[in-house]
Design a protein around this motif. Structure first.
Motif, PDB file in Angstrom:
ATOM      1  N   TYR A 351       0.888  -1.297  -0.094  1.00 26.27           N
ATOM      2  CA  TYR A 351       0.076  -0.137   0.148  1.00 26.27           C
ATOM      3  C   TYR A 351       0.867   1.375   0.165  1.00 26.27           C
ATOM      4  N   VAL A 352       1.926   1.059   0.626  1.00 25.33           N
ATOM      5  CA  VAL A 352       2.891   2.421   0.733  1.00 25.33           C
ATOM      6  C   VAL A 352       3.353   2.721  -0.664  1.00 25.33           C
ATOM      7  N   VAL A 353       3.853   1.413  -1.405  1.00 24.86           N
ATOM      8  CA  VAL A 353       4.367   1.846  -2.743  1.00 24.86           C
ATOM      9  C   VAL A 353       3.022   2.371  -3.659  1.00 24.86           C
ATOM     10  N   GLY A 354       2.152   1.478  -3.384  1.00 28.91           N
ATOM     11  CA  GLY A 354       0.765   2.140  -4.300  1.00 28.91           C
ATOM     12  C   GLY A 354       0.408   3.583  -4.061  1.00 28.91           C
ATOM     13  N   GLY A 355       0.616   4.047  -2.723  1.00 23.46           N
ATOM     14  CA  GLY A 355       0.471   5.266  -2.419  1.00 23.46           C
ATOM     15  C   GLY A 355       1.356   6.460  -3.344  1.00 23.46           C
ATOM     16  N   PHE A 356       2.593   5.898  -3.246  1.00 17.03           N
ATOM     17  CA  PHE A 356       3.600   6.758  -4.092  1.00 17.03           C
ATOM     18  C   PHE A 356       3.327   7.080  -5.439  1.00 17.03           C
ATOM     19  N   PHE A 357       2.585   5.864  -6.023  1.00 20.76           N
ATOM     20  CA  PHE A 357       2.146   6.079  -7.473  1.00 20.76           C
ATOM     21  C   PHE A 357       1.156   6.589  -7.746  1.00 20.76           C
ATOM     22  N   THR A 358       0.253   6.768  -6.716  1.00 19.53           N
ATOM     23  CA  THR A 358      -1.339   7.348  -6.818  1.00 19.53           C
ATOM     24  C   THR A 358      -0.989   8.931  -6.578  1.00 19.53           C
ATOM     25  N   VAL A 359       0.312   9.344  -6.241  1.00 18.27           N
ATOM     26  CA  VAL A 359       0.385  10.791  -6.267  1.00 18.27           C
ATOM     27  C   VAL A 359       1.328  11.097  -7.419  1.00 18.27           C
ATOM     28  N   LEU A 360       2.190  10.119  -7.656  1.00 15.86           N
ATOM     29  CA  LEU A 360       3.252  10.472  -9.065  1.00 15.86           C
ATOM     30  C   LEU A 360       2.606  10.634 -10.198  1.00 15.86           C
ATOM     31  N   PHE A 361       1.709   9.791 -10.678  1.00 16.11           N
ATOM     32  CA  PHE A 361       1.040   9.843 -11.969  1.00 16.11           C
ATOM     33  C   PHE A 361       0.093  11.145 -11.898  1.00 16.11           C
ATOM     34  N   PHE A 363       0.554  13.859 -10.490  1.00 20.77           N
ATOM     35  CA  PHE A 363       1.546  14.877 -10.438  1.00 20.77           C
ATOM     36  C   PHE A 363       2.135  15.378 -11.922  1.00 20.77           C
ATOM     37  N   LEU A 364       2.327  14.139 -12.517  1.00 24.32           N
ATOM     38  CA  LEU A 364       2.735  14.209 -13.772  1.00 24.32           C
ATOM     39  C   LEU A 364       1.700  14.722 -14.801  1.00 24.32           C
ATOM     40  N   SER A 365       0.282  14.436 -14.445  1.00 23.07           N
ATOM     41  CA  SER A 365      -0.735  14.784 -15.295  1.00 23.07           C
ATOM     42  C   SER A 365      -1.037  16.097 -15.090  1.00 23.07           C
ATOM     43  N   TRP A 366      -0.656  16.913 -13.894  1.00 22.40           N
ATOM     44  CA  TRP A 366      -0.676  18.289 -13.669  1.00 22.40           C
ATOM     45  C   TRP A 366       0.205  19.118 -14.547  1.00 22.40           C
ATOM     46  N   LYS A 367       1.592  18.477 -14.500  1.00 25.44           N
ATOM     47  CA  LYS A 367       2.547  19.159 -15.368  1.00 25.44           C
ATOM     48  C   LYS A 367       2.334  19.119 -16.819  1.00 25.44           C
ATOM     49  N   THR A 368       1.583  18.143 -17.250  1.00 22.90           N
ATOM     50  CA  THR A 368       1.628  17.901 -18.853  1.00 22.90           C
ATOM     51  C   THR A 368       0.224  18.136 -19.126  1.00 22.90           C
ATOM     52  N   ASP A 369      -0.881  18.273 -18.292  1.00 27.33           N
ATOM     53  CA  ASP A 369      -2.142  18.484 -18.615  1.00 27.33           C
ATOM     54  C   ASP A 369      -2.698  17.404 -19.362  1.00 27.33           C
ATOM     55  N   ARG A 370      -2.439  16.184 -19.047  1.00 26.94           N
ATOM     56  CA  ARG A 370      -2.832  14.877 -19.643  1.00 26.94           C
ATOM     57  C   ARG A 370      -3.383  13.893 -18.614  1.00 26.94           C
ATOM     58  N   ARG A 371      -4.237  13.176 -18.995  1.00 21.88           N
ATOM     59  CA  ARG A 371      -4.832  12.246 -18.072  1.00 21.88           C
ATOM     60  C   ARG A 371      -4.792  10.775 -18.521  1.00 21.88           C
ATOM     61  N   ASN A 372      -5.352  10.794 -19.701  1.00 19.16           N
ATOM     62  CA  ASN A 372      -5.646   9.424 -20.690  1.00 19.16           C
ATOM     63  C   ASN A 372      -4.316   8.632 -20.734  1.00 19.16           C
ATOM     64  N   ILE A 373      -3.161   9.089 -21.018  1.00 17.84           N
ATOM     65  CA  ILE A 373      -1.851   8.672 -21.295  1.00 17.84           C
ATOM     66  C   ILE A 373      -1.532   7.651 -20.014  1.00 17.84           C
ATOM     67  N   PHE A 374      -1.962   8.195 -18.970  1.00 19.16           N
ATOM     68  CA  PHE A 374      -1.421   7.568 -17.672  1.00 19.16           C
ATOM     69  C   PHE A 374      -2.322   6.359 -17.304  1.00 19.16           C
ATOM     70  N   PHE A 375      -3.496   6.289 -17.895  1.00 12.18           N
ATOM     71  CA  PHE A 375      -4.227   5.019 -17.820  1.00 12.18           C
ATOM     72  C   PHE A 375      -3.672   3.818 -18.794  1.00 12.18           C
ATOM     73  N   ILE A 376      -3.058   4.296 -19.878  1.00 16.01           N
ATOM     74  CA  ILE A 376      -2.268   3.418 -20.572  1.00 16.01           C
ATOM     75  C   ILE A 376      -1.076   3.067 -19.871  1.00 16.01           C
ATOM     76  N   ILE A 377      -0.285   3.755 -19.079  1.00 13.69           N
ATOM     77  CA  ILE A 377       0.746   3.414 -18.604  1.00 13.69           C
ATOM     78  C   ILE A 377       0.658   2.695 -17.303  1.00 13.69           C
ATOM     79  N   SER A 378      -0.573   2.686 -16.471  1.00 11.37           N
ATOM     80  CA  SER A 378      -0.783   2.102 -15.370  1.00 11.37           C
ATOM     81  C   SER A 378      -1.215   0.663 -15.518  1.00 11.37           C
ATOM     82  N   ALA A 379      -2.069   0.544 -16.581  1.00  9.81           N
ATOM     83  CA  ALA A 379      -2.714  -0.801 -16.868  1.00  9.81           C
ATOM     84  C   ALA A 379      -1.812  -1.974 -16.984  1.00  9.81           C
ATOM     85  N   PRO A 380      -0.874  -1.830 -17.727  1.00  9.53           N
ATOM     86  CA  PRO A 380       0.267  -3.038 -17.925  1.00  9.53           C
ATOM     87  C   PRO A 380       0.916  -3.408 -16.400  1.00  9.53           C
TER      88      PRO A 380
END
Length: 523
Positions: A351-361, A363-380
């Motif tokens: 859960y701690v590791v999962g929490g890190f990625f919950t904020v990381l993706f 955060f990157l979405s904020w900086k890029t103003d993109r959301r859908n691409i992180f769906f594609i990264i997370s699923a694999p």
């Protein structure tokens, strides 16, 4: 409502349109456009964009950054704490299960799954109505009130003695918790721009994996107590955690500010800026907080992006809620000879590791103003984890798989809610879109309660196979949605905005919402 000078606006936007119809850049540099002040843009009855979706306001980035930081400090911590205990009060039944809950209540066969399912029935039924109530009553009162309700429900679970009373309390818990996740997402959309929202959502949704970690630590600590009043073992978990939730809820009545206009901790200039910067992203909008309106309510629900994203969230929640309810059970099958407290503690690191990625993706979405691409990264990541579960019996490999699954799964809560919020215009549509998204997600939660069945133990081939299938489908849907949004945006570029809007009243233009010809999907 203040009158709008439509003739003046026509002259302004026509000048911009004819000077460069294809230009979608910063209009603050155009000399032929009247640039509004933030106070003018914040006023009721004034649009903050022209009819082509160009902002009429130029914002000072330094002032915006200062305001954003101030909002972060005053708004996010309260909702994050409430959501932490919302998820703990929902998922602590998983910790109670391996601490005697089933034995004391004489649960057999699929009884435990039935107790889990009843929660989601009420949750799904009350999802959209709760978010409409949140808009009508106001988040500043509604969110603390439902938090107090599910805190009392969690406390009541400590006193159940059979499956019937357990199901009754879980049903009531679902009624109160139904408005929590979508209510907070809607609440934060009142304060933040489209690009900023996903990261701020992640700051409270990260409490879901942290609740798994903290819940395991808290449960193991509570179980070391000899008793709590006349309560013992698993009953202490529900009682103590319920009391903490009630205390936080009462404090929230005093600390949660309903909207920028009522924030005593903002100056008038900051209030104007907070309202104007949100308004400047909503084409055709003259007020940020519109009244409940049926056409816009339906636009939020039936937006193509809302429907597809909500289905993705449904698939994802089969995994997320499955982890919440069955992670202790899965860890028990990996380490069957360990003590109960050791098994509880082994649920914490994933859960701690999962929490890190919950904020990381996000955060990157904020900086890029993109959301859908992180769906594609997370699923694999989830796909690889479930393949490891299915292909290996090695303890370390299976335990390692839980880290991969948690890393990919938990970020979807923030990303999906941000995606449906970004792809509607009005406040009413945003409220119904977020409610629809979370409602679909909790249909996935209902399915998850039947994903790990007793006869499938200890390897759970059916549960792991189901989750592999949902992760794979998520990947395919996310890729298809991304291509569709880009294709439809290209088609919208070919439309003549003046012709499309000719003869429409201000109300009719606003009711178009995402059908407005100047609107573009934001992937």
């Amino acid at each position: 409502m203040a009158a709008v000078d439509h003739n003046a606006e026509e002259k302004q936007v026509d000048a911009a349109h004819h000077s460069d119809k294809s230009d979608t850049g910063d209009i603050s540099h155009r000399e032929d456009i009247h640039e509004e002040t933030t106070h003018e843009a914040a006023e009721r009855g004034r649009a903050a964009t022209d009819r082509y979706g160009h902002s009429l306001v130029h914002f000072d980035p330094v002032a915006e950054a200062k305001l954003r930081w101030k909002i972060d400090l005053y708004v996010v911590p309260t909702v994050a704490l409430l959501y932490l205990f919302c998820f703990i009060d929902r998922a602590n039944i998983g910790n109670a299960k391996i601490s005697g809950f089933e034995t004391d209540l004489n649960l057999e066969g699929y009884d435990y799954n039935k107790v889990l399912s009843i929660f989601y029935i009420s949750y799904i039924i009350f999802e959209i109505p709760s978010n409409m109530a949140c808009k009508w009553i106001g988040p500043g009162w509604f969110i603390p009130a439902i938090s107090l309700g599910f805190g009392i429900s969690s406390l009541g679970t400590a006193f159940v003695h059979n499956i019937h009373s357990a199901c009754g309390v879980r049903f009531i818990l679902g009624v109160f918790e139904a408005g929590m996740m979508p209510g907070i997402a809607y609440y934060l959309s009142r304060w933040y721009r489209r690009s900023e929202l996903a990261f701020r959502l992640s700051l409270y949704i990260v409490m879901a994996p942290l609740a798994g970690a903290f819940g395991g630590l808290l449960a193991s600590g509570i179980l070391k107590l000899p008793n709590f009043g006349g309560l013992h073992t698993w009953r202490m978990i529900f009682a103590i955690e319920g009391i903490i939730t009630c205390g936080l809820s009462i404090l929230a009545f005093f600390t949660l500010t309903d909207r920028p206009a009522t924030a005593k901790w903002l100056t008038q200039e900051e209030k104007d800026l907070a309202i104007a910067r949100v308004k400047a992203e909503r084409v055709g909008t003259t007020v940020v907080l519109d009244k409940l309106d049926k056409p816009k309510f339906l636009r939020g629900i039936f937006s193509p992006v809302t429907i597809i994203t909500a289905f993705i969230f449904l698939l994802n929640n089969i995994t997320v809620q499955g982890l919440a309810f069955f992670a202790p059970t899965i860890v028990k099958t990996i380490y069957p000879n360990n003590s109960v407290i050791s098994q509880q503690l082994h649920t914490v690191p994933p859960y701690v590791v999962g929490g890190f990625f919950t904020v990381l993706f996000p955060f990157l979405s904020w900086k890029t103003d993109r959301r859908n691409i992180f769906f594609i990264i997370s699923a694999p990541l989830m796909m690889i984890g479930y393949i490891m579960f299915l292909a290996s019996k090695d303890q370390m490999a299976r335990y390692g798989a839980t880290f991969l699954i948690a890393s990919g799964a938990f970020a979807f809560g923030a990303l999906c809610n941000a995606q449906v919020s970004a792809n509607v215009v009005s406040d009413t549509a945003r409220s119904s879109a977020i409610g629809t998204n979370v409602m679909f997600g909790n249909i996935g939660g209902l399915i998850s309660t039947w994903s790990f069945l007793p006869f499938d133990s200890p390897d759970y081939h059916i549960g792991n196979g189901l989750n592999l299938a949902t992760a794979s489908t998520t990947l395919l849907l996310s890729i298809c949605l991304l291509f569709w949004m880009k294709m439809n945006n290209n088609q919208r570029e070919k439309k003549d905005i003046d012709t499309e809007l000719a003869g429409l009243s201000e109300k009719q233009v606003q009711d178009l919402d995402w059908r407005h010809p100047a609107f573009r999907w934001k992937p």
